[in-house]
Design an enzyme around this catalytic site. Structure first.
Site, PDB file in Angstrom:
ATOM      1  N   HIS A  25       2.423   8.774  -4.802  1.00  0.00           N
ATOM      2  CA  HIS A  25       1.683   8.010  -5.720  1.00  0.00           C
ATOM      3  C   HIS A  25       1.402   8.413  -6.468  1.00  0.00           C
ATOM      4  CE1 HIS A  25      -1.331   4.724  -6.023  1.00  0.00           C
ATOM      5  NE2 HIS A  25      -0.636   4.062  -5.199  1.00  0.00           N
ATOM      6  N   ASP A  65      -2.206  13.269   1.796  1.00  0.00           N
ATOM      7  CA  ASP A  65      -2.510  11.731   1.286  1.00  0.00           C
ATOM      8  C   ASP A  65      -2.248  10.801   2.526  1.00  0.00           C
ATOM      9  OD1 ASP A  65      -2.360   9.243   0.381  1.00  0.00           O
ATOM     10  OD2 ASP A  65      -1.268   9.793  -1.624  1.00  0.00           O
ATOM     11  N   GLN A  79      -1.232   5.786   3.539  1.00  0.00           N
ATOM     12  CA  GLN A  79      -0.299   4.747   4.307  1.00  0.00           C
ATOM     13  C   GLN A  79       0.208   5.355   5.780  1.00  0.00           C
ATOM     14  OE1 GLN A  79       1.158   2.169   3.125  1.00  0.00           O
ATOM     15  NE2 GLN A  79       0.538   2.437   0.990  1.00  0.00           N
ATOM     16  N   LYS A  83      -6.658  -0.201   3.599  1.00  0.00           N
ATOM     17  CA  LYS A  83      -5.317   0.112   4.066  1.00  0.00           C
ATOM     18  C   LYS A  83      -5.147  -0.030   5.823  1.00  0.00           C
ATOM     19  CE  LYS A  83      -3.473   1.807   0.002  1.00  0.00           C
ATOM     20  NZ  LYS A  83      -2.602   1.002  -0.906  1.00  0.00           N
ATOM     21  N   CYS A 102       3.542   2.272  -8.075  1.00  0.00           N
ATOM     22  CA  CYS A 102       2.684   3.424  -8.536  1.00  0.00           C
ATOM     23  C   CYS A 102       3.393   4.663  -8.171  1.00  0.00           C
ATOM     24  CB  CYS A 102       1.200   3.587  -8.097  1.00  0.00           C
ATOM     25  SG  CYS A 102       0.335   2.173  -8.620  1.00  0.00           S
TER      26      CYS A 102
HETATM   27  N1  PLP Z   1      -1.583   7.052  -1.902  1.00  0.00           N
HETATM   28  C1  PLP Z   1      -0.679   6.235  -1.362  1.00  0.00           C
HETATM   29  C2  PLP Z   1       0.531   6.908  -0.440  1.00  0.00           C
HETATM   30  C3  PLP Z   1      -0.760   5.083  -1.567  1.00  0.00           C
HETATM   31  O1  PLP Z   1       0.111   4.177  -1.067  1.00  0.00           O
HETATM   32  C4  PLP Z   1      -1.852   4.532  -2.040  1.00  0.00           C
HETATM   33  C5  PLP Z   1      -2.179   3.133  -2.414  1.00  0.00           C
HETATM   34  O2  PLP Z   1      -1.172   2.425  -2.346  1.00  0.00           O
HETATM   35  C6  PLP Z   1      -2.989   5.367  -2.818  1.00  0.00           C
HETATM   36  C7  PLP Z   1      -2.743   6.712  -2.592  1.00  0.00           C
HETATM   37  C8  PLP Z   1      -4.035   5.034  -3.592  1.00  0.00           C
HETATM   38  O3  PLP Z   1      -5.053   4.269  -2.808  1.00  0.00           O
HETATM   39  P1  PLP Z   1      -6.009   3.444  -3.312  1.00  0.00           P
HETATM   40  O4  PLP Z   1      -5.636   2.493  -4.421  1.00  0.00           O
HETATM   41  O5  PLP Z   1      -6.577   2.875  -2.027  1.00  0.00           O
HETATM   42  O6  PLP Z   1      -7.278   4.301  -3.803  1.00  0.00           O
END
Ligand code: PLP
Length: 407
Positions: free
Chosen positions: A121, A199, A202, A225, A363
Site C-alpha cells: 500500500h 504492515d 489488513q 480495520k 492505493c
Molecule cells: N497498509 C495497508 C495494507 C492498507 O490496506 C491500508 C489501508 O487500506 C493502509 C496501510 C493504510 O491504513 P490507514 O489508512 O488506516 O492509515
C-alpha cells in the site's frame, strides 16, 4: 462456530437499504463496521469519564488516563508484545509508518538500502521511498511471482546485493489478499542484518498477529480495520529498537524537562505520543479487541476464510472475470477485472443495487501499474458479519451489471 445472524445484531449499520435495496457491505478492507459494544464504549466514556489524560489529578482525568493505559495493555496482549511500553498509539497505519520512516531516516547512512515489495500500500511504500531519496539511500521493491506471492529468491538477492538497513512488508495485501510469510521474511532479513517492519493493516482482523512469533522489530495497524473507531492505530516496536530512535513529533506530554537550552524526553512510549492522544479512540480499540476475542479470533478467521473462498468460487463462474493473483494463502479480500467493463462503472452500478464494492487502484499503484499492468480493479472484501447469501446476491448483481455494461 460463529452465529452470523447474532453477530449482525451487533452491527446496526448493516440493517439498512441503499437505493431501496438491502445493503450488502463488501468493503471491510477499507473500513470495518463498528459493533455496538465499541460504539457503547465510546459513548460511555464521553458521557461519564471524559477528560484529558496524563495531565490532571482530578477524578475524570484519572479515569481517562487509566482507561487509556488499560487500552494500551489490551493492545499489548492482542499482538503479544512483551511490554505495554512497546505500544505507541498513533492515528493509524499511515501515521505509524510515516513517523517510523522519519525516525528511521535519522539513522540511515548514505549508500545503504531499504527493501519493500511490489504489493505494498502507498502508506508502506512512499514514506520509505521519500526517506531514501532524502538520505541518499537505495529504495528497492521486491518483485512478485506470477501468482502474486513475493518472489523470495529475488527478495534474498536484494538482501545480498545491498547493505539493507530495513525491510518493510505487508502481512496481507490489500489488493491480492496474499498472506505473506512474514516470519520467514523476518528471519531472512535479520540474517542479513536488516530490521523488519510489518504492515498489519489488513491482517490484524483475520490473522493472528503475534509480534514475538513473527519476530518483527516494528509493526503497524489501524483500529478502523478491526471494528474500532477511525483515527487510532498502533506502532509497535521492540523496546531496544524504540530506545534507539529519536522522536520526530514534539509537544506536550512527550517531554521530561524543557529549558531554553535543552529538552529531555519522557520514557517509552510517551516520548512518541506528542500532544493529546486519541484516548477515546484507544478505548474504542480496546472494546474492539474485546469483541474480537469474545467472538474467538480463530472462529473469525475460519469463517472469513470460508466466505472469501466461496466468493472466489462464485466470481470464477462469471464469464470474462479475472481474479488478480492466485497466492498460496489469501485472506480478507480479492480483486478482479472484467474484460470490457470499467471497475468504476461496475462499482457504481452495483452500488445502485445495494452492493458496496470498491474500485480504483486501492492505493497500490506500483502493484497495479507496474506488476500487473492494469489501471484499476474492483475489490470485494467480506467480513465475519457477511453471509454466504450476501455473496450470492453480490454475484447475481455483478452478472446483471456486466450484462448491462456489455450490451
Ligand atoms: N497498509 C495497508 C495494507 C492498507 O490496506 C491500508 C489501508 O487500506 C493502509 C496501510 C493504510 O491504513 P490507514 O489508512 O488506516 O492509515
Amino acid at each position: 462456530m460463529l452465529n452470523v445472524e447474532a453477530v449482525r445484531d451487533d452491527f446496526p449499520v448493516l440493517e439498512q437499504e441503499v437505493f431501496g435495496r438491502p445493503l450488502v457491505y463488501l468493503d471491510s478492507a477499507a473500513t470495518m463496521q463498528m459493533p455496538k459494544p465499541v460504539l457503547d464504549a465510546v459513548v460511555r466514556h464521553y458521557t461519564h469519564d471524559n477528560a484529558n489524560v496524563h495531565r490532571g489529578i482530578h477524578a475524570l482525568s484519572e479515569r481517562s488516563t487509566r482507561a487509556l493505559e488499560d487500552a494500551r495493555e489490551r493492545a499489548r496482549a492482542f499482538i503479544n508484545a512483551e511490554s505495554a511500553d512497546e505500544v505507541v498509539f498513533t492515528s493509524g497505519t499511515t501515521g505509524s509508518l510515516n513517523m517510523l520512516a522519519d525516525m528511521w531516516a535519522q539513522t540511515m547512512r548514505p549508500g545503504t538500502a531499504i527493501v519493500v515489495t511490489m504489493m505494498e500500500h502507498h502508506a508502506n511504500f512512499v514514506p520509505w521511498q521519500q526517506a531514501c531519496a532524502r538520505k541518499g539511500c537505495a529504495f528497492c521493491a521486491a518483485p512478485l511471482d506470477a501468482n502474486g506471492d513475493i518472489d523470495l529468491a529475488a527478495f534474498e538477492e536484494l538482501l545480498e546485493g545491498h547493505d539493507v538497513s530495513l525491510v518493510s512488508v505487508a502481512h496481507v495485501s490489500n489488493v491480492l489478499g496474499t498472506v505473506n510469510p512474514v516470519r520467514a521474511i523476518a528471519a531472512l532479513a535479520h540474517a542479513h542484518g536488516a530490521a523488519v517492519v510489518v504492515d498489519a493493516a489488513q491482517s490484524v482482523r483475520h490473522e493472528r498477529v503475534d509480534v514475538r512469533a513473527i519476530d518483527c522489530d516494528f509493526l503497524a495497524f489501524s483500529g478502523h480495520k478491526m471494528g474500532a473507531p477511525t483515527g487510532i492505530g498502533v506502532l509497535y516496536g521492540k523496546r531496544a529498537m524504540l530506545e534507539r530512535l529519536r522522536p520526530v513529533r514534539f509537544g506536550g506530554e512527550m517531554v521530561e524537562d524543557v529549558r531554553v537550552g535543552k529538552t529531555t524526553f519522557e520514557e517509552l512510549p510517551l516520548r512518541f505520543e506528542a500532544g493529546t492522544p486519541n484516548y477515546v479512540g484507544a478505548i474504542g480499540l480496546a472494546a474492539a479487541i474485546d469483541y474480537l476475542e469474545q467472538m474467538g479470533r480463530d472462529n473469525v478467521r475460519a469463517y472469513e476464510h470460508e466466505l472469501l473462498a466461496y466468493a472466489e468460487q462464485r466470481l470464477g463462474e462469471i464469464d470474462g472475470l479475472q481474479v488478480l493473483g492466485n497466492p498460496q494463502h489469501r485472506a480478507g479480500c480479492l480483486s478482479f477485472t472484467v474484460e470490457g467493463a470499467h471497475p468504476f462503472d461496475i462499482a457504481t452500478l452495483a452500488d445502485k443495487l445495494g452492493i458496496a464494492l470498491r474500485s480504483g487502484n486501492q492505493c497500490a499503484q506500483p502493484l497495479l501499474y507496474e506488476a500487473y499492468d492494469v489501471q484499476s480493479i474492483t475489490r470485494m472484501s467480506p467480513a465475519f458479519y457477511n453471509t454466504m447469501g450476501e455473496i450470492d446476491r453480490a454475484v447475481d448483481v455483478l452478472e446483471y451489471v456486466l450484462k448491462l455494461l456489455h450490451r
